[in-house]
Design an enzyme around this catalytic site. Structure first.
Site, mmCIF file in Angstrom:
data_model
loop_
_atom_site.group_PDB
_atom_site.id
_atom_site.type_symbol
_atom_site.label_atom_id
_atom_site.label_comp_id
_atom_site.label_asym_id
_atom_site.label_seq_id
_atom_site.Cartn_x
_atom_site.Cartn_y
_atom_site.Cartn_z
ATOM 1 C CG ASN A 268 -2.037 -0.804 1.046
ATOM 2 O OD1 ASN A 268 -2.579 -1.037 -0.029
ATOM 3 N ND2 ASN A 268 -2.510 -1.649 2.082
ATOM 4 C CG HIS A 270 0.853 2.411 4.343
ATOM 5 N ND1 HIS A 270 -0.669 2.905 4.197
ATOM 6 C CD2 HIS A 270 0.907 1.242 4.549
ATOM 7 C CE1 HIS A 270 -1.228 1.765 4.709
ATOM 8 N NE2 HIS A 270 -0.288 0.756 4.558
ATOM 9 C CB CYS A 305 4.030 7.244 8.902
ATOM 10 S SG CYS A 305 4.906 5.556 9.482
#
Length: 362
Positions: A268, A270, A305
């Site tokens: 994804n 991240h 993040c």
């Protein structure tokens, strides 16, 4: 049969400043011209790397080629590896793994990250089997809506850690989690004894890969999910303990300047939820890390993040007496992971038990 050998030495020497590009050991004159290489020394190296022109027929004939021939492979060699199947009328997905040497830590037992990785793998494989994951981390229907699966929270209890070489079996089944989530229940058991080693309940929601915001489950996808749901409560009860708001407790143990690596990113784009465990453990006191092992863990994710973010990790020890933990067999901790700006990324809690052979008097 002719065997050709290319050594890294040829690449290194041909790329040296001031040298004429040649194949190592093939042109004495070119090598002799280089002031730092003596002809006699280079010649001896050349003879050491001389490629054989024939293969010893006797030794080659002695090899058991059935070991590398897939048509003659003994099926019993892999009968306990990577076996996956649907049981209980297709409602429970089962998969088997072997704990590898690179999945264990200093005490020869599987790490928490290893357990989480296997749980994630089995969860994804089950969804793939049910048509809920296609070529990427979502189904064809999800792709139309730019949707993907992300972890929202997980509760895991470790009764015993598997060791290197153990064969383990993971069973997983799905249930509804609110209106827009999926609860994945998993058991991690020893294949030889049948003993349950790990129990976990993870909760997944959908995220729009374009807007990076959580999304409702479209009706067409919900209809597919309902076909595999088992009407059972979460296997592991949710921990209701709340994070202490005391500034003193929050700043008790901290680690700043953390930065995820490129290899921490997942499909994804991240930081993978398993990688967060290593980030929160950065602020756990060394005494706990060395003498205790995680008995249970609860993680709740708030934001994603990436590798460009700078983070800070906090740990608050709940079980202590005058700042000492040496008198406790069980230690409870709370964890907080933030951006350096102060926004929360993840909150969590861990319960630690003394490692086997460790004394309460540390």
């Amino acid at each position: 049969m002719t065997v050709m050998i290319t050594t890294s030495s040829s690449i290194i020497m041909n790329s040296s400043p001031g040298m004429t590009p040649v194949k190592f050991g093939c042109n004495r004159g070119a090598m002799h011209k280089h002031k730092k290489i003596k002809l006699k020394y280079a010649s001896s190296w050349s003879s050491q790397f001389k490629a054989p022109t024939k293969v010893n027929a006797t030794k080659a004939g002695a090899l058991d080629w059935s070991m590398v021939d897939p048509e003659k492979e003994d099926p019993n060699m892999v009968s306990d590896l990577l076996v996956e199947r649907m049981i209980q009328d297709g409602f429970i997905f089962q998969e088997k793994f072997c704990i590898r040497v690179y999945e264990v830590g200093p005490y020869h037992i599987a790490t928490v990250e290893t357990l989480m990785n296997h749980l994630q793998e089995t969860t994804a494989n089950h969804m793939k089997k049910g048509g809920l994951i296609h070529e990427w981390f979502g189904s064809k229907e999800m792709f139309k809506h730019n949707l993907t699966w992300v972890m929202a929270k997980i509760h895991m209890v470790v009764d015993r850690y598997p060791t290197w070489g153990d064969f383990v079996q993971i069973d997983t089944w799905k249930a509804a989690y609110g209106k827009n989530g999926v609860c994945c229940n998993l058991t991690f058991r020893d294949c030889k004894t049948g003993e349950i080693l790990v129990r976990a309940s993870s909760f997944w929601v959908m995220m729009n890969s374009k807007t990076r915001k959580l999304s409702k489950i479209p009706n067409e996808i919900r209809a597919k999910l309902e076909q595999i749901y088992v009407d059972k409560p979460p296997l592991v009860e949710q921990v209701t303990r709340t994070w202490s708001t005391s500034e003193k407790n929050i700043n008790e143990h901290m680690c700043k300047g953390l930065k995820p690596r490129w290899s921490d990113l997942d499909i994804n784009n991240h930081v993978n939820h398993v990688k967060y465990i290593g980030l929160i453990l950065e602020s756990v006191p060394k005494t706990i890390i060395e003498n205790y092992e995680i008995d249970s863990i609860t993680l709740e994710y708030y934001r994603e993040c990436t590798k460009d973010h700078k983070l800070q990790s906090f740990t608050s020890i709940l079980t202590k007496d005058n700042d000492e933990i040496s008198d406790f067999e069980i230690v409870d901790c709370q964890h907080l992971l933030q951006f350096e700006s102060g926004s929360n990324i993840m909150k969590g809690g861990t319960r630690w038990r003394l490692k086997h052979g460790k004394s309460k008097d540390l």
